[in-house]
Design a protein around this motif. Structure first.
Motif, PDB file in Angstrom:
ATOM      1  N   VAL A  70      50.840  17.593  19.211  1.00  0.00           N
ATOM      2  CA  VAL A  70      49.847  18.578  16.951  1.00  0.00           C
ATOM      3  C   VAL A  70      49.308  18.272  16.948  1.00  0.00           C
ATOM      4  O   VAL A  70      47.487  18.789  16.606  1.00  0.00           O
ATOM      5  CB  VAL A  70      51.155  18.615  16.453  1.00  0.00           C
ATOM      6  N   GLU A  71      48.915  16.559  17.102  1.00  0.00           N
ATOM      7  CA  GLU A  71      48.156  16.345  16.701  1.00  0.00           C
ATOM      8  C   GLU A  71      46.747  16.089  17.711  1.00  0.00           C
ATOM      9  O   GLU A  71      44.784  16.286  16.734  1.00  0.00           O
ATOM     10  CB  GLU A  71      47.975  14.092  17.214  1.00  0.00           C
ATOM     11  N   ARG A 121      47.647  22.047  16.859  1.00  0.00           N
ATOM     12  CA  ARG A 121      47.866  23.648  16.638  1.00  0.00           C
ATOM     13  C   ARG A 121      49.218  22.958  15.806  1.00  0.00           C
ATOM     14  O   ARG A 121      50.183  21.967  16.233  1.00  0.00           O
ATOM     15  CB  ARG A 121      48.379  23.971  18.054  1.00  0.00           C
ATOM     16  N   PRO A 122      49.779  23.704  15.147  1.00  0.00           N
ATOM     17  CA  PRO A 122      51.346  23.472  14.543  1.00  0.00           C
ATOM     18  C   PRO A 122      52.481  23.224  15.674  1.00  0.00           C
ATOM     19  O   PRO A 122      52.409  24.364  16.311  1.00  0.00           O
ATOM     20  CB  PRO A 122      50.927  24.544  13.394  1.00  0.00           C
ATOM     21  N   LEU A 123      53.287  22.804  15.229  1.00  0.00           N
ATOM     22  CA  LEU A 123      54.824  22.642  15.875  1.00  0.00           C
ATOM     23  C   LEU A 123      55.274  24.026  15.844  1.00  0.00           C
ATOM     24  O   LEU A 123      55.760  24.341  17.392  1.00  0.00           O
ATOM     25  CB  LEU A 123      55.544  21.464  15.308  1.00  0.00           C
ATOM     26  N   SER A 124      55.606  24.663  14.906  1.00  0.00           N
ATOM     27  CA  SER A 124      55.529  26.141  15.440  1.00  0.00           C
ATOM     28  C   SER A 124      54.554  27.167  16.273  1.00  0.00           C
ATOM     29  O   SER A 124      55.305  28.072  16.893  1.00  0.00           O
ATOM     30  CB  SER A 124      55.910  26.612  14.244  1.00  0.00           C
ATOM     31  N   TRP A 125      53.534  27.337  17.035  1.00  0.00           N
ATOM     32  CA  TRP A 125      53.101  27.877  17.325  1.00  0.00           C
ATOM     33  C   TRP A 125      53.347  27.260  19.292  1.00  0.00           C
ATOM     34  O   TRP A 125      53.717  28.060  19.655  1.00  0.00           O
ATOM     35  CB  TRP A 125      51.052  27.084  17.717  1.00  0.00           C
ATOM     36  N   ASP A 150      50.992  32.024  12.961  1.00  0.00           N
ATOM     37  CA  ASP A 150      50.299  29.781  13.175  1.00  0.00           C
ATOM     38  C   ASP A 150      49.185  30.246  13.979  1.00  0.00           C
ATOM     39  O   ASP A 150      48.047  29.074  13.587  1.00  0.00           O
ATOM     40  CB  ASP A 150      51.457  29.571  13.742  1.00  0.00           C
ATOM     41  N   SER A 171      47.449  29.957  10.646  1.00  0.00           N
ATOM     42  CA  SER A 171      47.947  28.939  10.540  1.00  0.00           C
ATOM     43  C   SER A 171      47.184  27.709  10.702  1.00  0.00           C
ATOM     44  O   SER A 171      46.437  26.672   9.863  1.00  0.00           O
ATOM     45  CB  SER A 171      49.100  28.454  10.482  1.00  0.00           C
ATOM     46  N   ALA A 172      46.416  27.602  11.708  1.00  0.00           N
ATOM     47  CA  ALA A 172      45.783  26.761  12.698  1.00  0.00           C
ATOM     48  C   ALA A 172      44.673  26.976  11.812  1.00  0.00           C
ATOM     49  O   ALA A 172      44.140  25.872  11.828  1.00  0.00           O
ATOM     50  CB  ALA A 172      46.353  26.915  14.038  1.00  0.00           C
ATOM     51  N   SER A 232      44.045  24.763   8.773  1.00  0.00           N
ATOM     52  CA  SER A 232      44.634  23.724   8.987  1.00  0.00           C
ATOM     53  C   SER A 232      43.279  22.908   9.182  1.00  0.00           C
ATOM     54  O   SER A 232      42.777  22.060   8.619  1.00  0.00           O
ATOM     55  CB  SER A 232      45.863  23.568   9.785  1.00  0.00           C
TER      56      SER A 232
END
Length: 147
Positions: free
Chosen positions: A57-58, A62-66, A74, A77-78, A81
């Motif tokens: 993720v870091e 990319r978010p964890l949900s992706w 997402d 969302s990405a 972000s």
């Protein structure tokens, strides 16, 4: 137990995210504390330990949900972000500084390979001599007053 479709989908996500982030298996391996062969295994099989996901993720933004499979929602969302991160980075800077940041990002995006940023602002890859990105020189107040 994960189904074959789940692991194949995760393998696809690993390949996609690392390619888009321009990260090599070796770079990811160092960051995650595993071997490059393990990262190549993630790309092929999609079998990856849960403890590695926060680091991915870091590294990729990319978010964890992706990573866990909810893709369409997402993607936006990405993007949001990343835009938020860039806004924080350039916030309060002069237009000239923002322009230099944009130029540096474009240079990095056009680079044929991912670069490793080292402490002190230097950038190096495996094939070329070390290149140093220098901030603009700062003038001392006394020097500026004397000129």
């Amino acid at each position: 137990m994960k189904s074959t479709n789940d692991t194949a989908d995760l393998a696809r996500r690993v390949r996609q995210a690392l390619a888009e982030a321009r990260l090599t298996s070796a770079e990811v391996a160092v960051a995650c504390g595993v071997t490059p062969q393990a990262v190549n295994g993630w790309k092929k099989t999609g079998r990856i330990g849960k403890e590695q996901l926060p680091k991915l993720v870091e590294l990729t933004g990319r978010p964890l949900s992706w990573w866990l499979g909810s893709d369409e929602q997402d993607q936006q969302s990405a993007t949001n972000s990343v835009v938020e991160r860039l806004t924080r980075i350039v916030g309060g800077r002069s237009p000239a500084d923002v322009e230099r940041i944009v130029d540096a990002i474009e240079i990095l995006l056009d680079a044929p390979r991912a670069f490793e940023v080292k402490a002190g602002g230097s950038v190096a890859d495996e094939t070329e001599p070390e290149v140093v990105i220098q901030p603009p020189p700062r003038r001392r107040r006394k020097q500026a007053a004397n000129e």
